[in-house]
Design a protein around this motif. Structure first.
Motif, PDB file in Angstrom:
ATOM      1  N   UNK A   1      61.665  44.725  40.373  1.00 25.13           N
ATOM      2  CA  UNK A   1      62.288  45.468  39.277  1.00 25.13           C
ATOM      3  C   UNK A   1      61.938  46.954  39.360  1.00 25.13           C
ATOM      4  N   UNK A   2      60.723  47.247  39.795  1.00 26.17           N
ATOM      5  CA  UNK A   2      60.368  48.659  40.028  1.00 26.17           C
ATOM      6  C   UNK A   2      61.254  49.229  41.131  1.00 26.17           C
ATOM      7  N   UNK A   3      61.520  48.406  42.153  1.00 28.75           N
ATOM      8  CA  UNK A   3      62.421  48.834  43.222  1.00 28.75           C
ATOM      9  C   UNK A   3      63.814  49.115  42.712  1.00 28.75           C
ATOM     10  N   UNK A   4      64.273  48.299  41.786  1.00 27.65           N
ATOM     11  CA  UNK A   4      65.587  48.510  41.177  1.00 27.65           C
ATOM     12  C   UNK A   4      65.614  49.828  40.414  1.00 27.65           C
ATOM     13  N   UNK A   5      64.560  50.092  39.653  1.00 26.56           N
ATOM     14  CA  UNK A   5      64.466  51.358  38.919  1.00 26.56           C
ATOM     15  C   UNK A   5      64.347  52.544  39.884  1.00 26.56           C
ATOM     16  N   UNK A   6      63.653  52.332  41.011  1.00 23.94           N
ATOM     17  CA  UNK A   6      63.519  53.398  42.010  1.00 23.94           C
ATOM     18  C   UNK A   6      64.885  53.794  42.553  1.00 23.94           C
ATOM     19  N   UNK A   7      65.696  52.783  42.882  1.00 20.39           N
ATOM     20  CA  UNK A   7      67.052  53.060  43.381  1.00 20.39           C
ATOM     21  C   UNK A   7      67.888  53.759  42.317  1.00 20.39           C
ATOM     22  N   UNK A   8      67.723  53.343  41.062  1.00 25.00           N
ATOM     23  CA  UNK A   8      68.465  53.966  39.960  1.00 25.00           C
ATOM     24  C   UNK A   8      68.056  55.427  39.781  1.00 25.00           C
ATOM     25  N   UNK A   9      66.754  55.707  39.937  1.00 25.87           N
ATOM     26  CA  UNK A   9      66.282  57.090  39.772  1.00 25.87           C
ATOM     27  C   UNK A   9      66.866  57.999  40.846  1.00 25.87           C
TER      28      UNK A   9
END
Length: 269
Positions: free
Chosen positions: A220-228
């Motif tokens: 989920x952190x990876x998902x947020x990283x891609x979103x950022x």
């Protein structure tokens, strides 16, 4: 749920399953090398069209090709190869800056190096996990942790999400994040029962629960990283390659982020 997204998932999942279950190691390495090239292209293109940076795409593609070569060399050199990718890329980036008399900027080099570490090195651990002892079974824990989290986070968030998690990804909710982790862990425990009962494995349910929680949260952190990154370059999706899902990098953002952590945890299993 978006019908196009569902249909794409139904069609795409069996293809992924066939490659991972029945493909030999060289085929898998080549497949993920191609996936890395597609993902790096989307990443670099996003920075170029936004005029935020001009990454060295040729260097990124060259790094992606190393994934296809990792199992050509003896296994004892595997970590050496992984460890060498970043320093060699840094060396080449600064050579490029010198040769172009600073037309290639430090920002261009930094974005290139970030993309190589984030996409190439992280993604490299997927075929490495597949090559481990019982890797044909272990790789599905990675997929269930990543995509199971995505599916349950979407479903729970859509129907019960009331508390927004972060401005980085405004549609995601705390309820969705919790539901994604719980759902992924349940899927992984069901898979463990099947593996232990029918395939002769002997995995600890407690250990798998711990792994599931860690990998789901990291994903989920990876998902947020891609979103950022997408918010920084002001795009909604990296591309429209996969109907209903966006680009290749949109589809595997959480998967590649948790892969090296999965490898570390599996060595303890």
């Amino acid at each position: 749920m978006n019908l196009t997204r569902v249909i794409t998932g139904i069609v795409g999942f069996p293809i992924v399953a066939l490659v991972l279950v029945f493909g030999n190691q060289i085929l898998i390495d080549i497949a993920f090398s191609i996936i890395a090239i597609m993902s790096f292209h989307e990443f670099a293109h996003a920075f170029k069209v936004s005029n935020k940076a001009n990454p060295l795409t040729w260097l990124g593609y060259l790094a992606c090709i190393t994934i296809a070569l990792i199992h050509i060399f003896p296994k004892e050199y595997l970590m050496l190869i992984i460890g060498a990718v970043a320093p060699i890329a840094i060396l080449i980036c600064f050579m490029q800056i010198l040769i172009t008399k600073m037309k290639t900027t430090i920002i261009d080099a930094a974005v290139t190096l970030f993309g190589i570490c984030y996409i190439v090195i992280f993604l490299m651990f997927i075929p490495i996990i597949r090559s481990m002892e019982n890797g044909v079974f272990l790789i599905w824990y990675v997929i269930l942790a990543a995509w199971g989290t995505d599916i349950f986070a979407y479903l729970i968030g859509k129907h019960f999400g009331k508390h927004k998690f972060s401005k980085v990804s405004p549609k995601k909710s705390i309820e969705g994040c919790i539901g994604g982790t719980v759902g992924a862990v349940i899927l992984m425990l069901i898979y463990t029962y099947v593996a232990n009962t029918y395939w002769g494995m002997n995995y600890s349910y407690l250990f798998i629960t711990g792994i599931g929680i860690i990998l789901s949260l990291v994903g989920q952190i990876g998902d947020f990283a891609a979103s950022s990154i997408k918010r920084f370059v002001d795009i909604k999706d990296y591309s429209n390659l996969i109907p209903g899902h966006g680009g290749m990098l949109d589809r595997i953002d959480s998967l590649i982020f948790l892969a090296p952590f999965a490898y570390a945890l599996f060595t303890l299993l």
